[in-house]
Design a protein around this motif. Structure first.
Motif: not given
Length: 811
Positions: A3-24
């Motif tokens: 499962n991949t976190l949606p972008a809004w949740m990444e922002r809510w959790l304060g997670l920043k990534g590079g181009s092409g990166e995501g958070v599982a």
């Protein structure tokens, strides 16, 4: 973690990534009870809570009470979640990997042949990237990845993470970005000593374990020289689910090559001799094409101030089938005395040669010496008259003649004439060649014939004699004389034409294959001209030589006899064509040449001395060539190269400086061959057709190692002739350079990949799988049970339940 976190949740959790990166993400708790017990308690609690709410507050509706039960269950669930201390486990993910492996081994320096349209296109593409138009596999490979500022690599890196490797050391590029890789490619060289395709594929897959690439792109010629093969590693990649996209570089046609070897030529010759440089041409990739082979001379003639290199001969030949050696003869007639270094080389054809083999070289001494000839005849036949006049005009010949039926004052009129046959043995030994015609043996003393026979086979001088058959005496009248042992047949069995019948039907002499290799028989300036001159009417063309009418029918020849020319149609009792000119080597270094006719003067018809003089002058020079090396009792043992590859034939040659010391037996030379540090073997050499003093043998199947060869038979005084050479093991990287397209196709198909050529390699991007995001790093876990939104939800539910109960009169 799929499962991949949606972008809004990444922002809510304060997670920043590079181009092409995501958070599982993955949810995990610490509940002490087993699952079955947890489910049982949860079901019982739900039944109790629902039962309680259904029994009380009957003044409210059933739906109202079930809503309150649901809120209570939610509160209980939040409490249980807090007790379990649920937290969110996170992983940073990136683009899937694509591995590119570029073969940078030495076989990639091979230059292949391409059809003209493709060749022109490739030349333009290579020239636009590199400072060369050479279509080596390495240049084409670098062009594929570097052209258009690395467009192909950019397309790969757009949706994938690129890892670029050089095959030889399985070394990853120093650069991660495409522009850096392009610059590195432009300066890189193909210097690897071994191609390990299987090991490279396995090594990459093992290195990226856990982050398996979605595909492996390999640019190679498919020639595996060490370790597991391409198909074996393809099976491993298939088990890993990784397709191989293979770009085949090169051509599966044989690699172009031209090589000269096995040079055979005399070391010492006369001025104006027609010298034949014989050698082998082996080719690949040039079948049917014409090439030029040039003979160059460098050295000083007598009286010249300095050496001036010059081209003295050239032959254009049509190349035969690949790998099949072809003998080439390059004739040259030196006109000045001196010592010269001759070089034979191939003029590079258009497009050049992928491999430049060293040229053939030989140093030759050209001498201007007089040949002492004694011409003996019983009566003034036409052959005698023309031969006497021809030889007396040649400045290289010192001629003496003896005519048995001459007038008493003939000697006073002819400066070449002798009164009597040389009586003293030393007088006869002063001559190099005796031409013995139809001579009356009754007018020769027994001692004269003994001396003449010894002059040829027992004196140690190794003299030469030419017998001319005639209608009166030669050879039948000599069957009981010492000269009989010199003849290449039994003179008692010779039959002459009937003297009472006129000879009206002539024939054209036909040279045998052996005769065409003999220096005396070279009537033209090239082998082709000589063959045309000797051809007969039976060949369908008008012959160049005028016909002969008279021929003595010889019986069966001795085993050592060599037929140089023969009757084109008539055969003898043995079914073979009647011999016309016969050569025989005899003991003591002597040579015997027998003419079964005395009508070679007829060759003068319409052409004068063109063929007649050339034949006789060359014959006398050939027969007397031993005098050029008189006193030199050495021999040379040589090979055509100092180093051979395993499986190549090795040619041993022995050349006696003075052919008179060469053994009479055609198989009379033995060489002892020692593999250094191991066993020895004896090798028997056989006489070559190019001369009495030339012997050779071809060796096959010798194992790798160093070898020392020395001549053990015959035994000569002084230094023992010897030669060293080595047989090298397979060249590894360069032992096989023909592209293996078939195996590359099989490997691609086995992994559900694709095989490409240099013409369609740009299409491989379309075949790349999208792949899945691959984990890059583990992020700190995020606790959920103690976060304020959870507490806020818990309080909201409790307050909401109390308010609803109060409204319904349940408190």
């Amino acid at each position: 973690m799929s499962n991949t976190l949606p972008a809004w949740m990444e922002r809510w959790l304060g997670l920043k990534g590079g181009s092409g990166e995501g958070v599982a993400w993955r949810l995990e708790g610490h509940w002490p009870w087993p699952t079955w017990l947890t489910l049982l308690v949860a079901i019982l609690a739900a039944l109790v809570i629902v039962g309680i709410y259904l029994r009380e507050g009957r003044q409210t509706s059933r739906r109202y009470r079930l809503c309150l039960a649901a809120i209570r269950l939610a509160v209980v669930g939040i409490v249980l979640a807090m007790i379990a201390q649920f937290e969110l486990l996170l992983q940073r993910t990136g683009l899937p990997y694509v591995v590119v492996i570029l073969d940078d081994t030495r076989s990639m320096a091979t230059v292949d042949r391409y059809d003209d349209p493709l060749a022109k296109s490739l030349e333009e593409r290579v020239a636009s990237v590199l400072s060369s138009k050479q279509l080596s596999r390495w240049n084409i490979a670098r062009t594929l990845f570097a052209e258009d500022r690395g467009a192909l690599l950019k397309d790969v890196a757009e949706n994938h993470k690129l890892k670029f490797y050089f095959l030889s050391q399985l070394q990853e590029s120093r650069h991660w970005d495409v522009p850096g890789i392009v610059e590195e490619l432009k300066s890189a060289e193909a210097v690897g000593d071994a191609t390990r395709l299987g090991s490279a594929i396995r090594g990459v897959l093992d290195e990226l374990r856990g982050t398996t690439p979605v595909a492996i792109v390999i640019a190679t010629d498919g020639i595996n020289t060490d370790g597991p093969g391409l198909l074996e590693s393809a099976a491993y990649a298939r088990r890993k689910g990784v397709p191989l996209l293979i770009v085949g570089l090169g051509s599966d046609r044989p690699v172009r090559d031209l090589n000269l070897s096995d040079l055979a030529v005399e070391d010492v010759v006369f001025v104006n001799d027609l010298v034949h440089f014989r050698f082998q041409l082996t080719a690949a990739g040039f079948e049917g094409r014409k090439i030029k082979i040039v003979l160059r001379r460098e050295g000083k003639s007598q009286g010249d101030a300095k050496a001036v290199p010059e081209s003295v001969a050239m032959v254009e030949v049509t190349v035969g089938p690949d790998g099949r050696p072809r003998e080439i003869v390059l004739p040259h007639r030196p006109t000045q005395p001196g010592q010269f270094r001759y070089t034979i080389d191939i003029e590079p054809p258009p497009g050049g040669l992928p491999t430049r083999h060293p040229p053939l070289t030989r140093t030759i001494q050209v001498r201007e010496e007089k040949i002492r000839v004694l011409l003996v005849q019983g009566y003034p036949s036409f052959e005698y008259r023309f031969l006497r006049n021809t030889l007396s005009r040649d400045k290289s010949i010192e001629l003496h003649t003896l005519l048995q039926e001459a007038d008493l004052d003939f000697v006073d009129r002819d400066k070449t004439a002798l009164r009597v046959f040389p009586v003293r043995r030393e007088d006869l030994l002063a001559y190099d060649v005796v031409v013995f015609g139809d001579v009356n043996p009754a007018l020769l003393s027994p001692s004269a014939m003994d001396n003449l026979a010894d002059f040829v086979d027992r004196s140690g001088k190794g003299g030469a004699i030419v017998f001319l058959a005639g209608p009166k005496f030669m050879p039948q009248a000599y069957r009981e004389t010492p000269l009989a042992r010199l003849l290449p047949f039994d003179p008692a069995g010779v039959r002459n034409p009937d003297p009472n019948k006129p000879l009206t039907e002539g024939f054209v002499a036909e040279a045998t294959e052996l005769g065409l290799t003999n220096p005396a028989m070279q009537l033209g300036d090239t082998m082709e001209e000589t063959q045309k001159i000797w051809q007969t009417a039976s060949g369908g063309d008008k012959p160049a030589l005028p016909p002969i009418y008279w021929i003595a029918e010889l019986p069966e020849l001795k085993p050592s006899a060599r037929v140089l020319a023969e009757h084109p149609t008539r055969t003898g009792p043995d079914g073979k064509r009647l011999p016309l000119i016969v050569l025989q080597y005899v003991g003591g270094g002597g040579k015997v040449l027998f003419h079964a006719t005395d009508e070679t003067y007829r060759w003068r018809r319409r052409v004068g001395d063109l063929y007649y003089a050339r034949y006789w002058i060359q014959t006398l020079r050939y027969l007397s060539r031993a005098k050029l090396s008189e006193g030199d009792r050495s021999a040379r043992l040589s090979t055509d190269r100092r180093e051979y590859q395993l499986g190549e034939p090795i040619r041993l040659q022995v050349h006696f400086a003075d052919e008179r010391i060469a053994p009479l037996d055609d198989n009379g030379v033995t060489v002892e061959l020692e593999q250094i540090g191991r066993q020895t073997q004896k090798v028997q050499l056989h006489r070559m057709e190019t001369g009495r003093g030339h012997f050779e043998a071809a060796l096959n199947g010798l194992p790798a190692g160093g070898y020392h060869a020395k001549m053990v038979v015959p035994t000569l005084s002084g230094r023992v002739p010897a030669a060293d050479f080595s047989v090298a093991p397979p060249q590894g990287e360069l032992a096989r350079v023909q592209m293996d397209a078939a195996e590359m196709r099989q490997a691609a198909d086995l992994t559900h990949g694709q095989y490409y050529t240099c013409a369609d390699a740009s299409k491989l991007v379309d075949k790349l799988p999208d792949g899945r995001q691959v984990p890059i790093e583990n992020l700190p876990p995020v606790p959920l049970w103690n976060r304020w939104p959870v507490l806020l939800l818990f309080l909201t539910l409790l307050i909401g339940e109390w308010l609803l109960r109060k409204r319904g009169g349940m408190v």
